[in-house]
Write an enzyme that holds these catalytic residues in place. Structure first.
Site, short mmCIF file in Angstrom:
data_model
loop_
_atom_site.label_atom_id
_atom_site.label_comp_id
_atom_site.label_asym_id
_atom_site.label_seq_id
_atom_site.Cartn_x
_atom_site.Cartn_y
_atom_site.Cartn_z
N LYS A 32 1.30 -5.36 4.78
CA LYS A 32 1.79 -6.11 6.01
C LYS A 32 1.84 -5.60 7.29
CE LYS A 32 6.72 -6.02 5.13
NZ LYS A 32 7.90 -6.85 4.93
N TYR A 49 8.15 8.00 3.65
CA TYR A 49 9.23 8.79 4.32
C TYR A 49 9.85 9.56 3.16
CZ TYR A 49 8.19 5.89 8.18
OH TYR A 49 7.74 5.30 9.24
N ALA A 50 9.44 9.60 1.96
CA ALA A 50 9.97 10.32 0.99
C ALA A 50 10.01 11.68 1.14
CB ALA A 50 9.30 9.86 -0.52
N ARG A 80 19.86 5.24 -9.90
CA ARG A 80 18.62 6.02 -10.18
C ARG A 80 18.79 7.64 -9.85
NH1 ARG A 80 14.72 8.15 -6.26
NH2 ARG A 80 15.78 7.01 -4.72
N GLY A 89 12.50 14.56 -0.76
CA GLY A 89 12.67 15.54 -1.86
C GLY A 89 11.67 15.70 -2.60
N SER A 146 0.92 -1.41 0.03
CA SER A 146 0.02 -0.08 0.16
C SER A 146 0.88 1.34 0.14
CB SER A 146 -0.79 0.05 1.06
OG SER A 146 -0.33 0.00 2.43
N GLY A 147 1.84 1.32 -0.75
CA GLY A 147 2.67 2.55 -0.82
C GLY A 147 2.43 3.21 -2.19
N GLU A 162 9.03 -0.13 -6.64
CA GLU A 162 10.62 -0.31 -6.31
C GLU A 162 10.92 -1.98 -6.53
OE1 GLU A 162 12.33 1.89 -2.81
OE2 GLU A 162 14.12 0.53 -2.92
N ARG A 204 24.18 10.45 -6.93
CA ARG A 204 24.74 9.70 -5.94
C ARG A 204 25.54 8.87 -5.72
NH1 ARG A 204 18.53 8.85 -3.95
NH2 ARG A 204 18.05 10.95 -3.93
N HIS A 250 19.69 2.55 0.31
CA HIS A 250 18.54 3.75 0.07
C HIS A 250 17.44 3.05 -1.02
CE1 HIS A 250 16.45 7.39 0.11
NE2 HIS A 250 16.50 7.66 -1.26
P1 FAD Z 1 6.56 1.20 -0.71
O1 FAD Z 1 5.91 2.65 -0.46
O2 FAD Z 1 7.87 0.83 0.14
O3 FAD Z 1 5.33 0.33 -0.30
C1 FAD Z 1 5.69 -0.97 -0.38
C2 FAD Z 1 4.31 -1.74 0.75
O4 FAD Z 1 4.45 -3.26 0.40
C3 FAD Z 1 4.09 -1.28 2.03
O5 FAD Z 1 2.96 -0.96 2.43
C4 FAD Z 1 4.74 -2.58 2.66
O6 FAD Z 1 3.92 -2.53 3.85
C5 FAD Z 1 3.98 -3.71 1.63
N1 FAD Z 1 4.68 -4.92 1.98
C6 FAD Z 1 5.61 -5.43 1.66
N2 FAD Z 1 5.75 -6.56 1.92
C7 FAD Z 1 4.79 -7.22 1.88
C8 FAD Z 1 4.06 -8.39 2.31
N3 FAD Z 1 4.78 -9.49 2.27
N4 FAD Z 1 2.88 -8.51 2.26
C9 FAD Z 1 2.13 -7.54 2.17
N5 FAD Z 1 2.49 -6.17 1.91
C10 FAD Z 1 3.71 -6.03 1.90
N6 FAD Z 1 11.79 8.58 -3.87
C11 FAD Z 1 11.48 9.70 -4.80
O7 FAD Z 1 11.39 9.42 -5.83
N7 FAD Z 1 11.72 10.93 -4.24
C12 FAD Z 1 11.97 11.02 -2.89
O8 FAD Z 1 11.88 12.37 -2.59
C13 FAD Z 1 12.43 9.97 -2.19
N8 FAD Z 1 12.82 9.96 -0.90
C14 FAD Z 1 12.99 8.84 -0.04
C15 FAD Z 1 13.13 9.10 1.18
C16 FAD Z 1 13.32 7.79 1.94
C17 FAD Z 1 13.55 7.85 3.54
C18 FAD Z 1 13.17 6.55 1.31
C19 FAD Z 1 13.37 5.37 2.21
C20 FAD Z 1 13.11 6.65 -0.16
C21 FAD Z 1 12.67 7.75 -0.64
N9 FAD Z 1 12.54 7.54 -2.11
C22 FAD Z 1 12.29 8.78 -2.49
C23 FAD Z 1 12.21 6.49 -2.89
C24 FAD Z 1 10.74 5.99 -2.81
O9 FAD Z 1 10.26 6.64 -1.53
C25 FAD Z 1 10.29 4.57 -2.92
O10 FAD Z 1 11.32 4.03 -3.92
C26 FAD Z 1 8.95 4.40 -3.30
O11 FAD Z 1 8.18 5.18 -2.37
C27 FAD Z 1 8.55 3.04 -3.38
O12 FAD Z 1 7.14 2.67 -3.50
P2 FAD Z 1 6.51 1.33 -3.56
O13 FAD Z 1 4.96 1.68 -3.73
O14 FAD Z 1 7.20 0.67 -4.61
O15 FAD Z 1 7.23 0.64 -2.13
C1 SIN Z 2 16.03 12.77 -0.93
O1 SIN Z 2 15.18 13.60 -0.76
O2 SIN Z 2 17.36 12.91 -0.96
C2 SIN Z 2 15.60 11.34 -1.55
C3 SIN Z 2 15.27 11.58 -2.84
C4 SIN Z 2 15.15 10.17 -3.75
O3 SIN Z 2 15.45 9.26 -3.13
O4 SIN Z 2 14.88 10.21 -4.83
#
Ligand code: FAD
Ligand code: SIN
Length: 523
Positions: free
Chosen positions: A38, A48-49, A386, A51, A13-14, A375, A290, A351
């Site tokens: 989960k 937590y994103a 990236r 930037g 649910s991201g 991701e 990076r 990261h």
């Molecule tokens: P996520 O947002 O991680 O969501 C994954 C979901 O899957 C969660 O809900 C989790 O609980 C669920 N899950 C995992 N395993 C299971 C399972 N077995 N069963 C059921 N559910 C499960 N990117 C940018 O582009 N810009 C930014 O500014 C940026 N800043 C960042 C700052 C931080 C601190 C971090 C950690 C990352 C940042 N990133 C940024 C990267 C970006 O946030 C992530 O790559 C992106 O949010 C991934 O989205 P997602 O939906 O793929 O995964």
């Molecule tokens: C950050 O704000 O530095 C993270 C941005 C990213 O991971 O894309």
């Protein structure tokens, strides 16, 4: 144990999972969309994103420049067609987010306040203060709650995908397809069978495979490990991105991020002697991509023996700094660091994963009816490294593609009732008396990866890591077989698989590229 049927099953649910759920639920009001996740529904890397999101928005910016910056950062290992597609669809995705209610900061003229980050040749990052991810996650969850045909299932842990491997009768020998997933309901402790015509892995990253990471506890690579066990194609796992500036706070996990946007705002990196060491490394200095900045910091630390370097913000306009980065400012102050007069101690941390489950331009994996987004997927956008703020963007663009594909095939959304899909056969009944055995193995994997498979690798380090991991694999599999399943044991098993994939694919790479650097390779 129950069998639960849905039309669309989203795992995670991201930003990736929620945007697909919203798009499909809106277009197909007679279909049911289940989102199993989960942890608490908002817990994710997305939340937590900091930037923001990269998109060509300014009149003086161009698609060509965003494409070039993405390719340069990726060390030209990107898929150029994918890069073009994502960059060109970015402004439309931003408009969609704004329509759904996302707030992005504006300047005094009422125009978008575009930030800058490493590798970008111009200001093109849309953001909401330094908590952009929180704002996006909140908006998406609000949209989800307004749609009656989406059911959100927090604390539902997906254990494994259901594929032909599980089928005994009809369908056993057909092209490998996915029929849903086995999901552990953490409230009832039962493993239910979720059947669906389309399954989407949106389970996020792998940061927790390292001891020092910016990623929250949920980032254990579950989706990639599940897809690997189901024999999907997994590629580019050697490309792990280390963010140059996580707050140096020994013993604290996850590490708090000091956004790259702070360097985009003008902050300098300095070593203990005060030298701006990036000036001698790259013309772009602190705003080089990076991989270059993280490697430079790593080299500084190896040669100086220091534990961290510093981010110097003392020359910046502090009232503007506080307006842009209230969360970072408050965090520093809470630890007794005043960014106005003191340098912030920083160190690189794991990261982001560039690799993952290989998908085509529609987000389709190598397994039928199985999509991957965000991701956990490997689309070819990022290449070997990236470009900052291209990740949320990738999830949104591919979320649209996957939703479009599912909607286009809606007439085929009929589950074959003749397939004999077994319920989960839980053999193990043992509840580990001492959970420390699981947490010990988890920490051991994290330490192996941090010590031997991090920013700089070598053949010898990788071989040693593999030896350790092989032992841990045996140990974990034995525990998995006899245990009553829990998220902890499943995560441990998944982390082991992820660590193995990173090491094994690192061993195959004989050329240094982007985030991958081995002392034994030439270029
Ligand atoms: P996520 O947002 O991680 O969501 C994954 C979901 O899957 C969660 O809900 C989790 O609980 C669920 N899950 C995992 N395993 C299971 C399972 N077995 N069963 C059921 N559910 C499960 N990117 C940018 O582009 N810009 C930014 O500014 C940026 N800043 C960042 C700052 C931080 C601190 C971090 C950690 C990352 C940042 N990133 C940024 C990267 C970006 O946030 C992530 O790559 C992106 O949010 C991934 O989205 P997602 O939906 O793929 O995964
Ligand atoms: C950050 O704000 O530095 C993270 C941005 C990213 O991971 O894309």
């Amino acid at each position: 144990m129950s069998i639960i049927s849905a039309d669309i099953l989203v795992l995670g649910s991201g930003v990736a999972g929620l945007s697909i759920a919203i798009k499909t639920a809106r277009a197909l009001p007679d279909k049911t969309v289940l989102v199993a996740t989960k942890a608490d529904e908002s817990e994710s890397n997305t939340k937590y994103a900091q930037g923001g999101i990269a998109a060509v928005w300014d009149k003086l910016d161009s698609f060509e420049d965003h494409i070039r910056d993405t390719m340069v950062a990726g060390d030209y290992s990107n898929d150029p067609e994918v890069v073009k597609m994502v960059v060109e669809e970015a402004p439309g995705c931003m408009k969609q987010l704004i329509k759904w209610g996302t707030d992005f900061d504006q300047n005094l003229e009422g125009e978008m306040d575009l930030g800058k980050e490493g590798g970008h040749s111009t200001n093109r990052i849309l953001h909401y203060k330094d908590i952009t991810g929180y704002e996006i996650e909140k908006t998406l969850l609000e949209q989800v709650s307004s749609l009656a045909n989406i059911k959100l299932l927090p604390y539902h842990f997906a254990i494994d995908l259901i594929t032909n491997h599980h089928i005994t009768g009809k369908g056993k020998d057909e092209k490998i397809s996915c029929y849903g997933a086995y999901v552990l309901n953490q409230k009832t402790s039962k493993i239910d069978t979720y059947l669906a015509t389309s399954t989407i892995l949106a389970t996020g990253g792998i940061g927790q495979v390292y001891a020092a990471t910016t990623n929250p506890l949920i980032a254990t690579g579950d989706g990639i490990a599940m897809a690997y066990r189901a024999k999907a194609k997994i590629t580019d796992m050697e490309f792990v991105q280390f963010h140059p500036t996580s707050l140096y706070q020994p013993g604290e996990s996850p590490s708090f991020l000091i956004s790259e946007a702070v360097r985009g705002f003008g902050a300098y990196l300095r070593n203990k002697s005060g030298e701006r060491f990036m000036l001698k490394i790259d013309d772009r200095a602190e705003l080089a991509p990076r991989d270059i900045v993280s490697r430079a910091i790593n080299t500084e630390l190896i040669f100086s023996g220091d534990s961290h370097v510093f981010l110097d913000c003392t020359h910046l306009d502090m009232s503007e700094f506080r307006r842009h980065f209230p969360n970072i400012f408050e965090k520093c102050k809470s630890l007794g660091i005043d960014p106005e007069s003191q340098w912030i101690p920083v160190v690189p941390a794991a990261h982001y994963l560039m690799g993952g489950i290989e998908v085509d331009k529609n987000g389709q994996t190598s397994i039928g009816n199985l999509f991957a987004c965000g991701e956990c997927s490997r689309t070819g956008l990022h290449g070997a490294n990236r470009l900052a703020s291209n990740s949320l963007l990738e999830a949104l663009v591919y979320g649209n593609k996957i939703a479009h594909e599912i909607i286009r095939n809606r007439s085929k959304m009929v589950f074959d009732q003749e397939l004999s899909i077994p319920e989960w056969d839980e053999e193990g009944t043992m509840v580990p008396k001492e959970k420390v055995l699981i947490s010990h193995n988890r920490k051991t994997i994290q330490n192996i990866m941090t010590d031997l498979v991090a920013i700089v690798r070598s053949d010898e380090r990788l071989e040693k890591a593999l030896d350790h991991l092989n032992y841990l694999y045996e140990d974990t599999e034995k525990a998995y077989e006899k245990s009553k399943l829990s998220p902890q044991i499943c995560e441990l098993r998944n982390l082991n698989a992820i660590a193995y994939l990173v090491v094994q694919q690192s061993m195959l790479r004989k050329e240094n590229k982007g985030a991958f650097y081995s002392l034994d390779n030439l270029a």
